[in-house]
Structures are given as C-alpha cells and as structure tokens.
Write a protein that holds these residues in place. Sequence first.
Motif, PDB file in Angstrom:
ATOM      1  N   VAL A   1     -26.020   8.018  -3.013  1.00 35.39           N
ATOM      2  CA  VAL A   1     -27.425   7.989  -3.419  1.00 35.39           C
ATOM      3  C   VAL A   1     -27.864   6.530  -3.529  1.00 35.39           C
ATOM      4  CG1 VAL A   1     -29.023   8.501  -5.335  1.00 35.39           C
ATOM      5  CG2 VAL A   1     -27.399  10.239  -4.567  1.00 35.39           C
TER       6      VAL A   1
ATOM      7  N   THR B   1     -21.631   6.437  -4.949  1.00 32.58           N
ATOM      8  CA  THR B   1     -20.960   7.625  -4.408  1.00 32.58           C
ATOM      9  C   THR B   1     -21.198   8.791  -5.368  1.00 32.58           C
ATOM     10  OG1 THR B   1     -19.227   6.102  -3.735  1.00 32.58           O
ATOM     11  CG2 THR B   1     -18.705   8.457  -3.574  1.00 32.58           C
TER      12      THR B   1
ATOM     13  N   SER C   1      -9.901   4.782  -1.139  1.00 33.85           N
ATOM     14  CA  SER C   1     -10.657   3.580  -1.476  1.00 33.85           C
ATOM     15  C   SER C   1     -11.317   2.982  -0.227  1.00 33.85           C
ATOM     16  CB  SER C   1      -9.704   2.594  -2.147  1.00 33.85           C
ATOM     17  OG  SER C   1     -10.187   1.315  -2.051  1.00 33.85           O
TER      18      SER C   1
ATOM     19  N   ASN D   1     -33.833  12.835   0.361  1.00 36.16           N
ATOM     20  CA  ASN D   1     -34.846  11.931  -0.160  1.00 36.16           C
ATOM     21  C   ASN D   1     -34.184  10.601  -0.569  1.00 36.16           C
ATOM     22  OD1 ASN D   1     -37.418  11.103  -0.962  1.00 36.16           O
ATOM     23  ND2 ASN D   1     -36.980  11.669  -3.074  1.00 36.16           N
ATOM     24  N   SER D   2     -33.286  10.697  -1.574  1.00 37.27           N
ATOM     25  CA  SER D   2     -32.568   9.472  -1.971  1.00 37.27           C
ATOM     26  C   SER D   2     -31.096   9.526  -1.564  1.00 37.27           C
ATOM     27  CB  SER D   2     -32.659   9.284  -3.490  1.00 37.27           C
ATOM     28  OG  SER D   2     -31.983  10.331  -4.159  1.00 37.27           O
TER      29      SER D   2
ATOM     30  N   THR E   1     -21.200  11.789   0.127  1.00 35.82           N
ATOM     31  CA  THR E   1     -22.630  11.751  -0.207  1.00 35.82           C
ATOM     32  C   THR E   1     -22.878  10.565  -1.126  1.00 35.82           C
ATOM     33  OG1 THR E   1     -22.755  14.149  -0.060  1.00 35.82           O
ATOM     34  CG2 THR E   1     -24.584  13.045  -1.166  1.00 35.82           C
TER      35      THR E   1
ATOM     36  N   TYR F   1     -19.827   3.090   1.761  1.00 36.72           N
ATOM     37  CA  TYR F   1     -20.802   2.233   1.085  1.00 36.72           C
ATOM     38  C   TYR F   1     -21.459   1.273   2.080  1.00 36.72           C
ATOM     39  CZ  TYR F   1     -23.059  -1.175  -1.796  1.00 36.72           C
ATOM     40  OH  TYR F   1     -24.021  -1.987  -2.327  1.00 36.72           O
TER      41      TYR F   1
ATOM     42  N   TYR G   1       0.828  -1.216   0.000  1.00 39.10           N
ATOM     43  CA  TYR G   1       0.000   0.000   0.000  1.00 39.10           C
ATOM     44  C   TYR G   1       0.869   1.276   0.000  1.00 39.10           C
ATOM     45  CZ  TYR G   1      -4.087  -2.789   1.531  1.00 39.10           C
ATOM     46  OH  TYR G   1      -5.108  -3.692   1.631  1.00 39.10           O
TER      47      TYR G   1
ATOM     48  N   ASP H   1     -14.298   5.093   0.707  1.00 39.50           N
ATOM     49  CA  ASP H   1     -15.440   4.766  -0.153  1.00 39.50           C
ATOM     50  C   ASP H   1     -16.100   3.462   0.305  1.00 39.50           C
ATOM     51  OD1 ASP H   1     -17.015   5.515  -2.349  1.00 39.50           O
ATOM     52  OD2 ASP H   1     -16.022   4.044  -3.627  1.00 39.50           O
ATOM     53  N   LYS H   2     -15.243   2.516   0.671  1.00 37.49           N
ATOM     54  CA  LYS H   2     -15.738   1.191   1.075  1.00 37.49           C
ATOM     55  C   LYS H   2     -16.589   1.288   2.352  1.00 37.49           C
ATOM     56  CE  LYS H   2     -13.271  -3.227   1.250  1.00 37.49           C
ATOM     57  NZ  LYS H   2     -11.893  -3.720   1.428  1.00 37.49           N
TER      58      LYS H   2
HETATM   59  C1  LIG Z   1      -6.320  -2.015  -2.674  1.00 31.17           C
HETATM   60  C2  LIG Z   1      -7.308  -1.380  -3.690  1.00 31.17           C
HETATM   61  C3  LIG Z   1      -8.593  -2.067  -3.664  1.00 31.17           C
HETATM   62  C4  LIG Z   1      -9.678  -1.303  -4.473  1.00 31.17           C
HETATM   63  C5  LIG Z   1     -10.979  -1.857  -4.191  1.00 31.17           C
HETATM   64  C6  LIG Z   1     -12.012  -0.820  -4.152  1.00 31.17           C
HETATM   65  C7  LIG Z   1     -12.934  -1.077  -3.023  1.00 31.17           C
HETATM   66  C8  LIG Z   1     -13.841   0.070  -2.774  1.00 31.17           C
HETATM   67  C9  LIG Z   1     -15.187  -0.220  -3.279  1.00 31.17           C
HETATM   68  C10 LIG Z   1     -16.184  -0.236  -2.216  1.00 31.17           C
HETATM   69  C11 LIG Z   1     -17.524  -0.382  -2.807  1.00 31.17           C
HETATM   70  C12 LIG Z   1     -18.126   0.954  -2.955  1.00 31.17           C
HETATM   71  C13 LIG Z   1     -19.107   0.946  -4.028  1.00 31.17           C
HETATM   72  C14 LIG Z   1     -19.640   2.301  -4.183  1.00 31.17           C
HETATM   73  C15 LIG Z   1     -20.340   2.422  -5.469  1.00 31.17           C
HETATM   74  C16 LIG Z   1     -19.560   3.158  -6.454  1.00 31.17           C
HETATM   75  O1  LIG Z   1     -18.382   3.197  -6.527  1.00 31.17           O
HETATM   76  S1  LIG Z   1     -20.472   3.993  -7.566  1.00 31.17           S
HETATM   77  C17 LIG Z   1     -19.332   4.602  -8.730  1.00 31.17           C
HETATM   78  C18 LIG Z   1     -19.176   6.063  -8.659  1.00 31.17           C
HETATM   79  N1  LIG Z   1     -20.413   6.772  -8.673  1.00 31.17           N
HETATM   80  C19 LIG Z   1     -21.239   6.832  -9.728  1.00 31.17           C
HETATM   81  O2  LIG Z   1     -21.040   6.229 -10.757  1.00 31.17           O
HETATM   82  C20 LIG Z   1     -22.431   7.733  -9.598  1.00 31.17           C
HETATM   83  C21 LIG Z   1     -22.660   8.482 -10.879  1.00 31.17           C
HETATM   84  N2  LIG Z   1     -23.760   9.440 -10.742  1.00 31.17           N
HETATM   85  C22 LIG Z   1     -25.049   9.100 -10.974  1.00 31.17           C
HETATM   86  O3  LIG Z   1     -25.348   7.993 -11.360  1.00 31.17           O
HETATM   87  C23 LIG Z   1     -26.084  10.180 -10.772  1.00 31.17           C
HETATM   88  O4  LIG Z   1     -25.416  11.431 -10.607  1.00 31.17           O
HETATM   89  C24 LIG Z   1     -26.990   9.928  -9.542  1.00 31.17           C
HETATM   90  C25 LIG Z   1     -26.201   9.666  -8.298  1.00 31.17           C
HETATM   91  C26 LIG Z   1     -27.886   8.727  -9.813  1.00 31.17           C
HETATM   92  C27 LIG Z   1     -27.862  11.136  -9.289  1.00 31.17           C
HETATM   93  O5  LIG Z   1     -28.554  11.365 -10.462  1.00 31.17           O
HETATM   94  P1  LIG Z   1     -29.436  12.673 -10.646  1.00 31.17           P
HETATM   95  O6  LIG Z   1     -29.976  12.672 -12.008  1.00 31.17           O
HETATM   96  O7  LIG Z   1     -28.656  13.880 -10.165  1.00 31.17           O
HETATM   97  O8  LIG Z   1     -30.612  12.344  -9.666  1.00 31.17           O
HETATM   98  P2  LIG Z   1     -31.442  13.345  -8.810  1.00 31.17           P
HETATM   99  O9  LIG Z   1     -32.765  12.655  -8.557  1.00 31.17           O
HETATM  100  O10 LIG Z   1     -31.450  14.733  -9.393  1.00 31.17           O
HETATM  101  O11 LIG Z   1     -30.631  13.443  -7.454  1.00 31.17           O
HETATM  102  C28 LIG Z   1     -30.650  12.377  -6.576  1.00 31.17           C
HETATM  103  C29 LIG Z   1     -30.026  12.834  -5.295  1.00 31.17           C
HETATM  104  O12 LIG Z   1     -28.632  13.022  -5.479  1.00 31.17           O
HETATM  105  C30 LIG Z   1     -28.255  14.275  -4.944  1.00 31.17           C
HETATM  106  N3  LIG Z   1     -27.091  14.731  -5.698  1.00 31.17           N
HETATM  107  C31 LIG Z   1     -26.932  14.731  -7.028  1.00 31.17           C
HETATM  108  N4  LIG Z   1     -25.714  15.208  -7.337  1.00 31.17           N
HETATM  109  C32 LIG Z   1     -25.098  15.510  -6.189  1.00 31.17           C
HETATM  110  C33 LIG Z   1     -23.827  16.035  -5.839  1.00 31.17           C
HETATM  111  N5  LIG Z   1     -22.916  16.360  -6.737  1.00 31.17           N
HETATM  112  N6  LIG Z   1     -23.535  16.221  -4.532  1.00 31.17           N
HETATM  113  C34 LIG Z   1     -24.416  15.901  -3.567  1.00 31.17           C
HETATM  114  N7  LIG Z   1     -25.646  15.377  -3.833  1.00 31.17           N
HETATM  115  C35 LIG Z   1     -25.982  15.197  -5.126  1.00 31.17           C
HETATM  116  C36 LIG Z   1     -29.474  15.164  -5.143  1.00 31.17           C
HETATM  117  O13 LIG Z   1     -29.445  16.288  -4.286  1.00 31.17           O
HETATM  118  C37 LIG Z   1     -30.570  14.191  -4.780  1.00 31.17           C
HETATM  119  O14 LIG Z   1     -30.671  14.105  -3.378  1.00 31.17           O
HETATM  120  P3  LIG Z   1     -32.102  13.861  -2.662  1.00 31.17           P
HETATM  121  O15 LIG Z   1     -32.845  15.137  -2.726  1.00 31.17           O
HETATM  122  O16 LIG Z   1     -32.800  12.764  -3.395  1.00 31.17           O
HETATM  123  O17 LIG Z   1     -31.754  13.457  -1.268  1.00 31.17           O
END
Ligand SMILES: CCCCCCCCCCCCCCCC(=O)SCCNC(=O)CCNC(=O)[C@H](O)C(C)(C)COP(=O)(O)OP(=O)(O)OC[C@H]1O[C@@H](n2cnc3c(N)ncnc32)[C@H](O)[C@@H]1OP(=O)(O)O
Length: 189
Positions: free
Chosen positions: A117, A58, A38, A87-88, A115, A45, A24, A41-42
């Motif tokens: 979702v 994330t 990382s 909300n979400s 943050t 999640y 590391y 994030d883990k």
């Molecule tokens: C040794 C090495 C080993 C490596 C080993 C790795 C191991 C470590 C892995 C561990 C495991 C983890 C696993 C995690 C899972 C991923 O890593 S996910 C990958 C990274 N993230 C993504 O791909 C997310 C991409 N973004 C999206 O899909 C869309 O932006 C979202 C999140 C669906 C939101 O879509 P949207 O159209 O903005 O939806 P909308 O209804 O307008 O907003 C939904 C909510 O998000 C909020 N929101 C939207 N944008 C933002 C923002 N920028 N800031 C704050 N809030 C926001 C809104 O305020 C709303 O909140 P609520 O009022 O509902 O409470």
Amino acid sequence: MSIPNAKTVSFSKTTITELMIPSYANFGGKIHGGILLSLIDKVAYACASKHAANYCVTVSVDNVDFLEPVEVGDLVHLRASVVHVGNSSLVVGISVIAENVKEGSVKKTNNSYVTMVAKGDDDKPTQVPALILESQEEVRLFLEAIKRKELKKDFRSKIKEVSAVIMDQAHEELLEHERCILDLKNFTL
Ligand SMILES: CCCCCCCCCCCCCCCC(=O)SCCNC(=O)CCNC(=O)[C@H](O)C(C)(C)COP(=O)(O)OP(=O)(O)OC[C@H]1O[C@@H](n2cnc3c(N)ncnc32)[C@H](O)[C@@H]1OP(=O)(O)O
C-alpha cells in the motif's frame, strides 16, 4: 481511455540479483527461507515504490511455496512487476530463480504475490497511478489478481465461520484418524 499519470508495467519492472553467501545458509547447508522472504520484500518494495512514486508498506504476502532448495554459491534472480493496482494498493508478482553458474543450470524456487500500500507524506494510504496493460499476459495477470482477491475474501469469511463452530463438533471423532493424542486431563479453563 486516458488516465493522467498512468504507467506501464514495464516502467517499474525490477530485477535484483544476489549471490548466496555462506552466512545465508541454515544448519542443513541450504539457504534460509527467511533470506529469500527478505529479498522478496525488498524487490517488491523497489517495484511498488517506483510505480507509486511514494513510500509503500507490505500488507500481505501470498503463495510463498519453497519449490526447490537454494544452494550457497547460487545466483538468485528476483523478477518483480506490478500485476494489479487498486486505489492505494498494488499487487507485485515476483518470480525467484536460482542459477548455478558452474553447471549453467537454473531452477524456479518461488513464485509469490505481495500486496503493498502506498503512503503519502501524511502516512495515510494514497492513490497510486493506474496501470497501462500492453499485452494479453498483462491483462490475464490483472484479472487473475482480481479473482485472487475475491477468493481470499471468501476464504477469510469461511475460516471465521468454521473457527466459530469447530469446537461444537464431536472433535474426538474428527481426530480419530489423525496423528495426535488427546490428553486433556490437566487442562483447566
Ligand atoms: C540479510 C537480511 C537483511 C534484512 C534486510 C531487510 C531488507 C528488506 C527490506 C526492504 C524494504 C522493504 C520495505 C517495505 C516496508 C515495510 O516493511 S512495511 C512493514 C510491514 N508492514 C506494515 O507495517 C503495514 C502495516 N499495516 C498498515 O499500516 C495498514 O494495514 C495499511 C497498510 C496502512 C492499510 O490500512 P487500512 O486501514 O486497512 O487502510 P484502507 O484504506 O482500509 O486500505 C488501504 C488498502 O489496503 C488494502 N488492504 C488492507 N489490508 C489488506 C490485506 N490484508 N490484504 C490485501 N490488501 C489489503 C485495501 O484493500 C485497500 O486497497 P485499495 O482499495 O486502496 O487499493
């Protein structure tokens, strides 16, 4: 007020402990920032998905300051709890502590807010359970998260305004005392 399915903060409180192994480390012998990110994030999640009872993604990571270097051989403890729900969306507060077991010393290395979702089976944002706040500290963190969200929104719109007009200003003057050299003679649009 009673909201069906509401959950306490302690329900999803999560701690991960990881041993910092030599692979590391960076060239300087300290632990890579990316490894810590990382792990952040883990644990975020694990905590968010437990509260939401759903898959979470994330969306944003705030305040990632590396306060102290982490050494190979340290035990890193990451403590996560939900500090706010919308909300979400959920905000997870994470504190990272490095422990040197030989010396019996601990140091705080990071404090971050992630943050996340929650997504339903249709891959769309879905509502998360409300949060039951059981202490003054949990109320303080919830209110602070609302403020941080507002400040972030203001910052985003301000930086947009600034960036739209920044080149209209006399940048030679603004850069006069900066440690940069303007060498634009070969620049063409
Ligand atoms: C040794 C090495 C080993 C490596 C080993 C790795 C191991 C470590 C892995 C561990 C495991 C983890 C696993 C995690 C899972 C991923 O890593 S996910 C990958 C990274 N993230 C993504 O791909 C997310 C991409 N973004 C999206 O899909 C869309 O932006 C979202 C999140 C669906 C939101 O879509 P949207 O159209 O903005 O939806 P909308 O209804 O307008 O907003 C939904 C909510 O998000 C909020 N929101 C939207 N944008 C933002 C923002 N920028 N800031 C704050 N809030 C926001 C809104 O305020 C709303 O909140 P609520 O009022 O509902 O409470």
